[in-house]
Write a protein that holds these residues in place. Sequence first.
Motif, PDB file in Angstrom:
ATOM      1  N   SER A  49      -0.093  -2.684  18.809  1.00  7.97           N
ATOM      2  CA  SER A  49      -0.288  -1.245  18.913  1.00  7.97           C
ATOM      3  C   SER A  49      -1.747  -0.882  18.641  1.00  7.97           C
ATOM      4  CB  SER A  49       0.607  -0.526  17.905  1.00  7.97           C
ATOM      5  OG  SER A  49       0.307   0.861  17.879  1.00  7.97           O
ATOM      6  N   PRO A  50      -2.288   0.081  19.373  1.00  8.47           N
ATOM      7  CA  PRO A  50      -3.650   0.545  19.077  1.00  8.47           C
ATOM      8  C   PRO A  50      -3.711   1.386  17.796  1.00  8.47           C
ATOM      9  CG  PRO A  50      -2.709   1.836  20.852  1.00  8.47           C
ATOM     10  CD  PRO A  50      -1.736   0.739  20.562  1.00  8.47           C
ATOM     11  N   TYR A  51      -2.563   1.628  17.187  1.00  5.82           N
ATOM     12  CA  TYR A  51      -2.516   2.470  15.995  1.00  5.82           C
ATOM     13  C   TYR A  51      -2.286   1.609  14.752  1.00  5.82           C
ATOM     14  CZ  TYR A  51      -2.000   6.266  19.349  1.00  5.82           C
ATOM     15  OH  TYR A  51      -2.193   7.151  20.386  1.00  5.82           O
ATOM     16  N   ALA A  52      -3.284   1.555  13.886  1.00  6.05           N
ATOM     17  CA  ALA A  52      -3.124   0.864  12.615  1.00  6.05           C
ATOM     18  C   ALA A  52      -2.254   1.682  11.665  1.00  6.05           C
ATOM     19  CB  ALA A  52      -4.490   0.608  11.982  1.00  6.05           C
ATOM     20  N   ASP A  53      -2.326   2.993  11.793  1.00  7.49           N
ATOM     21  CA  ASP A  53      -1.556   3.903  10.941  1.00  7.49           C
ATOM     22  C   ASP A  53      -0.514   4.610  11.792  1.00  7.49           C
ATOM     23  OD1 ASP A  53      -0.531   5.832   9.276  1.00  7.49           O
ATOM     24  OD2 ASP A  53      -2.487   6.491   8.510  1.00  7.49           O
ATOM     25  N   PRO A  54       0.787   4.432  11.517  1.00 12.08           N
ATOM     26  CA  PRO A  54       1.826   5.125  12.299  1.00 12.08           C
ATOM     27  C   PRO A  54       1.641   6.637  12.336  1.00 12.08           C
ATOM     28  CG  PRO A  54       2.814   3.464  10.890  1.00 12.08           C
ATOM     29  CD  PRO A  54       1.372   3.566  10.485  1.00 12.08           C
ATOM     30  N   ALA A  55       1.043   7.203  11.303  1.00 15.30           N
ATOM     31  CA  ALA A  55       0.824   8.654  11.287  1.00 15.30           C
ATOM     32  C   ALA A  55      -0.108   9.081  12.414  1.00 15.30           C
ATOM     33  CB  ALA A  55       0.256   9.083   9.938  1.00 15.30           C
ATOM     34  N   ASP A  56      -1.070   8.222  12.766  1.00 15.11           N
ATOM     35  CA  ASP A  56      -1.974   8.552  13.875  1.00 15.11           C
ATOM     36  C   ASP A  56      -1.211   8.557  15.198  1.00 15.11           C
ATOM     37  OD1 ASP A  56      -4.121   8.749  12.144  1.00 15.11           O
ATOM     38  OD2 ASP A  56      -4.724   6.648  12.428  1.00 15.11           O
ATOM     39  N   ARG A  57      -0.308   7.601  15.340  1.00 15.15           N
ATOM     40  CA  ARG A  57       0.530   7.600  16.554  1.00 15.15           C
ATOM     41  C   ARG A  57       1.366   8.878  16.606  1.00 15.15           C
ATOM     42  NH1 ARG A  57       5.609   3.755  17.011  1.00 15.15           N
ATOM     43  NH2 ARG A  57       4.264   2.047  17.613  1.00 15.15           N
ATOM     44  N   GLY A  58       1.980   9.230  15.489  1.00 14.99           N
ATOM     45  CA  GLY A  58       2.809  10.433  15.448  1.00 14.99           C
ATOM     46  C   GLY A  58       2.040  11.670  15.843  1.00 14.99           C
TER      47      GLY A  58
END
Length: 258
Positions: free
Chosen positions: A235-244
């Motif tokens: 995933s390009p998102y290290a932090d799931p919150a950024d994906r959200g």
Amino acid sequence: MTSHALPKQVVEVCTTWLDLVDGLAPGLVTGLHVRGGVGFGEFVPGVSDIDMVAVLAHRRSYAEVDALAESHALLGERGLAAPLDGVHVTASDLARDPDDCPDVPCVLHGWFEAEGRYDVSPVGWHELAFHSVPVRGDLPAVWTDHDRLLAFTRNALATEWAAHASSLAKFPDEAATDAATWHVLGAARLLHLVQTGRQTSKSAAGRWALATLDEQWHPVLHDALRLRDGLPGTSPYADPADRGADVAAFVAHVVASA
């Protein structure tokens, strides 16, 4: 209607259900047509459902509705590759505006409803008419109206999808999960229809959005396609919150754009 070979898993599920329902209600199901990702040639094993329309010989009796329910319950017990979702209608139902269609037996993820309206809509009818593959029988005449299809889609974006966007913004944990793939590619699919006038699959809509929309949306689109299609990579998102945050923002952007 499209024409291509059906995946082995789809054939297995469909033929198993037909055997079950034929045993319980002989002669009731005269046609079975698959659409959705299968119809667009984009079935993803382990991810895709099998969307279907079963054509009935006549308006069903109470006993025949019970037989339909039992057939789907038995199918679920077989533990096959994908759920069989859809509606059970007559040829006369398909020949008219879906708004004039009565409630019909529906099944979604194993949940059977004797009188429902799952995908009884211009979207469902149009997809069946132009993007389905027959498993049994010839497809009867299906009502379509392109202007109504576009109007229905715009209304869906302005109402239920606007509500999705609001909910995702309020509940970022939900937007951060892998299930958010449905929101991203589902929204892209509707935007593709509004802007091009053509229906397509979720995955194809994601690829179209990558080629069409601003680069700020590329990470969330790449991630959604990675998850849905089982593509390699992380995933390009290290932090799931950024994906959200990006999922919520993307859905809001699609609603505003349409």
